[in-house]
Design a protein around this motif. Structure first.
Motif, PDB file in Angstrom:
ATOM      1  N   LEU A  43     -21.510  29.811  14.805  1.00 28.44           N
ATOM      2  CA  LEU A  43     -21.342  31.060  15.557  1.00 28.44           C
ATOM      3  C   LEU A  43     -20.647  32.118  14.705  1.00 28.44           C
ATOM      4  O   LEU A  43     -20.970  33.310  14.799  1.00 28.44           O
ATOM      5  CB  LEU A  43     -20.539  30.802  16.829  1.00 28.44           C
ATOM      6  N   ALA A  44     -19.704  31.693  13.883  1.00 25.93           N
ATOM      7  CA  ALA A  44     -19.038  32.643  12.987  1.00 25.93           C
ATOM      8  C   ALA A  44     -20.023  33.227  11.985  1.00 25.93           C
ATOM      9  O   ALA A  44     -19.924  34.402  11.609  1.00 25.93           O
ATOM     10  CB  ALA A  44     -17.884  31.955  12.255  1.00 25.93           C
ATOM     11  N   ASP A  45     -20.990  32.404  11.558  1.00 30.39           N
ATOM     12  CA  ASP A  45     -22.022  32.912  10.657  1.00 30.39           C
ATOM     13  C   ASP A  45     -22.854  34.002  11.328  1.00 30.39           C
ATOM     14  O   ASP A  45     -23.178  35.021  10.723  1.00 30.39           O
ATOM     15  CB  ASP A  45     -22.935  31.773  10.196  1.00 30.39           C
ATOM     16  N   TYR A  46     -23.218  33.762  12.595  1.00 34.87           N
ATOM     17  CA  TYR A  46     -23.999  34.776  13.321  1.00 34.87           C
ATOM     18  C   TYR A  46     -23.162  36.035  13.542  1.00 34.87           C
ATOM     19  O   TYR A  46     -23.634  37.152  13.347  1.00 34.87           O
ATOM     20  CB  TYR A  46     -24.471  34.228  14.661  1.00 34.87           C
ATOM     21  N   LEU A  81     -26.859  43.134  23.017  1.00 28.18           N
ATOM     22  CA  LEU A  81     -27.262  43.106  21.621  1.00 28.18           C
ATOM     23  C   LEU A  81     -26.423  42.117  20.822  1.00 28.18           C
ATOM     24  O   LEU A  81     -25.213  42.021  21.004  1.00 28.18           O
ATOM     25  CB  LEU A  81     -27.123  44.500  21.009  1.00 28.18           C
ATOM     26  N   THR A  82     -27.076  41.397  19.939  1.00 27.91           N
ATOM     27  CA  THR A  82     -26.373  40.508  19.022  1.00 27.91           C
ATOM     28  C   THR A  82     -25.589  41.344  18.013  1.00 27.91           C
ATOM     29  O   THR A  82     -25.828  42.546  17.856  1.00 27.91           O
ATOM     30  CB  THR A  82     -27.372  39.625  18.274  1.00 27.91           C
ATOM     31  N   PRO A  83     -24.639  40.728  17.301  1.00 31.86           N
ATOM     32  CA  PRO A  83     -23.933  41.488  16.255  1.00 31.86           C
ATOM     33  C   PRO A  83     -24.881  42.107  15.241  1.00 31.86           C
ATOM     34  O   PRO A  83     -24.648  43.226  14.777  1.00 31.86           O
ATOM     35  CB  PRO A  83     -23.026  40.427  15.627  1.00 31.86           C
ATOM     36  N   ALA A  84     -25.946  41.393  14.891  1.00 31.95           N
ATOM     37  CA  ALA A  84     -26.920  41.943  13.936  1.00 31.95           C
ATOM     38  C   ALA A  84     -27.586  43.187  14.506  1.00 31.95           C
ATOM     39  O   ALA A  84     -27.756  44.191  13.810  1.00 31.95           O
ATOM     40  CB  ALA A  84     -27.963  40.885  13.587  1.00 31.95           C
ATOM     41  N   ALA A  85     -27.982  43.128  15.789  1.00 33.18           N
ATOM     42  CA  ALA A  85     -28.633  44.283  16.415  1.00 33.18           C
ATOM     43  C   ALA A  85     -27.672  45.453  16.547  1.00 33.18           C
ATOM     44  O   ALA A  85     -28.056  46.615  16.352  1.00 33.18           O
ATOM     45  CB  ALA A  85     -29.187  43.892  17.784  1.00 33.18           C
ATOM     46  N   GLU A 120     -18.699  18.196  15.627  1.00 28.61           N
ATOM     47  CA  GLU A 120     -19.780  19.026  16.163  1.00 28.61           C
ATOM     48  C   GLU A 120     -19.255  20.372  16.656  1.00 28.61           C
ATOM     49  O   GLU A 120     -19.886  21.415  16.457  1.00 28.61           O
ATOM     50  CB  GLU A 120     -20.488  18.295  17.305  1.00 28.61           C
ATOM     51  N   LEU A 121     -18.089  20.351  17.311  1.00 29.06           N
ATOM     52  CA  LEU A 121     -17.505  21.604  17.778  1.00 29.06           C
ATOM     53  C   LEU A 121     -17.114  22.504  16.611  1.00 29.06           C
ATOM     54  O   LEU A 121     -17.298  23.722  16.664  1.00 29.06           O
ATOM     55  CB  LEU A 121     -16.280  21.314  18.656  1.00 29.06           C
ATOM     56  N   GLN A 122     -16.587  21.902  15.558  1.00 28.07           N
ATOM     57  CA  GLN A 122     -16.238  22.695  14.387  1.00 28.07           C
ATOM     58  C   GLN A 122     -17.483  23.289  13.744  1.00 28.07           C
ATOM     59  O   GLN A 122     -17.501  24.446  13.310  1.00 28.07           O
ATOM     60  CB  GLN A 122     -15.482  21.836  13.369  1.00 28.07           C
ATOM     61  N   ALA A 123     -18.556  22.475  13.699  1.00 27.38           N
ATOM     62  CA  ALA A 123     -19.817  22.976  13.149  1.00 27.38           C
ATOM     63  C   ALA A 123     -20.353  24.119  14.000  1.00 27.38           C
ATOM     64  O   ALA A 123     -20.878  25.108  13.480  1.00 27.38           O
ATOM     65  CB  ALA A 123     -20.841  21.844  13.070  1.00 27.38           C
ATOM     66  N   ALA A 124     -20.221  23.976  15.339  1.00 25.51           N
ATOM     67  CA  ALA A 124     -20.689  25.043  16.240  1.00 25.51           C
ATOM     68  C   ALA A 124     -19.882  26.323  16.017  1.00 25.51           C
ATOM     69  O   ALA A 124     -20.441  27.425  15.974  1.00 25.51           O
ATOM     70  CB  ALA A 124     -20.576  24.594  17.692  1.00 25.51           C
ATOM     71  N   GLU A 125     -18.556  26.190  15.859  1.00 26.57           N
ATOM     72  CA  GLU A 125     -17.723  27.366  15.608  1.00 26.57           C
ATOM     73  C   GLU A 125     -18.117  28.040  14.296  1.00 26.57           C
ATOM     74  O   GLU A 125     -18.202  29.272  14.215  1.00 26.57           O
ATOM     75  CB  GLU A 125     -16.255  26.957  15.558  1.00 26.57           C
ATOM     76  N   ASN A 126     -18.375  27.226  13.269  1.00 20.34           N
ATOM     77  CA  ASN A 126     -18.759  27.794  11.975  1.00 20.34           C
ATOM     78  C   ASN A 126     -20.110  28.498  12.067  1.00 20.34           C
ATOM     79  O   ASN A 126     -20.311  29.569  11.479  1.00 20.34           O
ATOM     80  CB  ASN A 126     -18.811  26.701  10.914  1.00 20.34           C
ATOM     81  N   ARG A 134     -24.112  36.273   8.637  1.00 15.39           N
ATOM     82  CA  ARG A 134     -24.445  35.377   7.529  1.00 15.39           C
ATOM     83  C   ARG A 134     -25.590  34.444   7.888  1.00 15.39           C
ATOM     84  O   ARG A 134     -25.942  33.548   7.119  1.00 15.39           O
ATOM     85  CB  ARG A 134     -23.213  34.557   7.131  1.00 15.39           C
ATOM     86  N   ALA A 135     -26.181  34.656   9.081  1.00 16.52           N
ATOM     87  CA  ALA A 135     -27.292  33.824   9.533  1.00 16.52           C
ATOM     88  C   ALA A 135     -27.976  34.536  10.694  1.00 16.52           C
ATOM     89  O   ALA A 135     -27.491  35.560  11.196  1.00 16.52           O
ATOM     90  CB  ALA A 135     -26.800  32.442   9.974  1.00 16.52           C
ATOM     91  N   GLY A 136     -29.101  33.989  11.121  1.00 15.74           N
ATOM     92  CA  GLY A 136     -29.766  34.510  12.307  1.00 15.74           C
ATOM     93  C   GLY A 136     -30.989  35.348  11.994  1.00 15.74           C
ATOM     94  O   GLY A 136     -31.365  35.554  10.836  1.00 15.74           O
ATOM     95  N   THR A 137     -31.613  35.823  13.065  1.00 19.34           N
ATOM     96  CA  THR A 137     -32.827  36.627  12.978  1.00 19.34           C
ATOM     97  C   THR A 137     -32.667  37.866  13.851  1.00 19.34           C
ATOM     98  O   THR A 137     -32.151  37.785  14.959  1.00 19.34           O
ATOM     99  CB  THR A 137     -34.047  35.822  13.459  1.00 19.34           C
ATOM    100  N   LEU A 138     -33.105  38.997  13.340  1.00 17.31           N
ATOM    101  CA  LEU A 138     -33.114  40.241  14.104  1.00 17.31           C
ATOM    102  C   LEU A 138     -34.554  40.704  14.213  1.00 17.31           C
ATOM    103  O   LEU A 138     -35.243  40.860  13.201  1.00 17.31           O
ATOM    104  CB  LEU A 138     -32.264  41.307  13.411  1.00 17.31           C
ATOM    105  N   ARG A 139     -35.016  40.931  15.453  1.00 20.80           N
ATOM    106  CA  ARG A 139     -36.395  41.361  15.693  1.00 20.80           C
ATOM    107  C   ARG A 139     -36.373  42.737  16.365  1.00 20.80           C
ATOM    108  O   ARG A 139     -35.799  42.885  17.452  1.00 20.80           O
ATOM    109  CB  ARG A 139     -37.125  40.351  16.581  1.00 20.80           C
ATOM    110  N   ILE A 140     -36.978  43.709  15.720  1.00 15.41           N
ATOM    111  CA  ILE A 140     -37.006  45.054  16.276  1.00 15.41           C
ATOM    112  C   ILE A 140     -38.435  45.573  16.318  1.00 15.41           C
ATOM    113  O   ILE A 140     -39.315  45.083  15.611  1.00 15.41           O
ATOM    114  CB  ILE A 140     -36.124  46.025  15.466  1.00 15.41           C
TER     115      ILE A 140
END
Length: 303
Positions: free
Chosen positions: A83-86, A281-285, A75-81, A90-96
């Protein structure tokens, strides 16, 4: 409460079958590993290992906990992966948030660049008047928003971060048949006796017109109140009057309308990027904000 770090250390001991081998692999001392396992057994209220000269053997409770530990590792490895996607967009949502004139001018280029570079991030854009954008920001419905202000109504709040992007000077819209249509530029004073087309519903551009005209010594005669700039252009083309419009609102000029750059003094609005100060701000923002800066910096006002 069991200590997760000790569970993970215990899981490694169970995997390697030896305290010494685990200590060597993790760059610990064998005594440090033994102390942590002893504390975990105290937390568990029962022995987890049977120690002997050739290594260790798991008790029934130890085997059950080691299986749980392996699940925690996964589970920790999945969480790290994840978070690395965000972080890697490579994942996530950006709302502006945005408002119509910028949504039709400055924003599209940044949106295209972002989506081309980061297709796996879902981008949502909400367009509204200023009051609606404030509500969405404060309710965290959007991460950041494009906004604007004038000299006499600066956005100034302690709970926000404001980043200016560019100045948006106004231009004059006149009919192709207007006597001044052939000029390269004009001033508000040149139109002191013309009827004016302005924005309805107490739109800020209407206030900008009145303030600008008063600054050069006359009160504008309002002949028509339009609800958008396309409607204003249509009335200008029909010869009902002349109009004031921000440059960013002039992406598409209809036939019969001539645009005159406005000489100073002129009420210039600032285009801003705004976020709540307590919201990092998130990395996407952050990436999208940089694209907006680049787009604004490269943009030449169109007249």
């Amino acid at each position: 409460m069991l200590d997760v770090r000790r569970i993970l250390l215990f899981t490694e001991v169970a995997r390697r079958g030896s305290v010494t081998a685990t200590a060597r692999a993790l760059n610990y001392t064998p005594s440090a590993v033994s102390q942590q396992i002893s504390r975990l057994e105290t937390e568990a209220g029962q022995p987890l290992l049977e120690r002997h000269a050739r290594g260790v053997t798991l008790t029934d409770a130890g085997r059950a906990l080691a299986e749980r530990g392996q699940r925690i590792e996964r589970e920790l490895q999945a969480a790290e992966n994840e978070l690395a996607d965000y972080a890697g967009l490579r994942a996530g949502t950006l709302r502006i948030g945005t408002f119509p004139t910028v949504g039709a001018s400055l924003l599209p280029q940044a949106v295209i660049a972002f989506r081309d570079a980061h297709p796996d991030v879902r981008l949502t854009v909400r367009s509204a008047r200023i009051a609606g954008l404030w509500t969405m920001l404060e309710n965290r419905e959007i991460e950041m928003s494009l906004m604007w202000d004038y000299d006499w109504s600066r956005i100034d709040r302690e709970d926000i971060v404001v980043t200016p992007l560019l100045d948006d000077p106004p231009a004059l819209l006149v009919s192709d048949h207007h006597p001044l249509a052939g000029r390269d530029a004009a001033s508000l004073a040149d139109f002191a006796h013309d009827p004016w087309i302005t924005r309805a519903d107490h739109h800020p551009v209407a206030e900008a017109l009145v303030r600008g005209c008063r600054a050069v010594g006359f009160e504008p005669h309002i002949a028509y109140e339009a609800h958008d700039y396309q409607e204003a252009q249509a009335m200008v083309a029909a010869g009902i009057g002349v109009a004031l419009a921000p440059t960013l609102a002039l992406e598409g000029i209809r036939p019969g309308v001539h645009v005159l750059p406005l000489q100073p003094p002129a009420p210039i609005r600032r285009i801003l990027l705004v976020r709540m100060a307590d919201h990092s701000l998130t990395p996407a923002a952050q990436t999208f904000a940089r694209l907006l800066h680049d787009t604004a910096a490269a943009r030449t006002p169109r007249h």
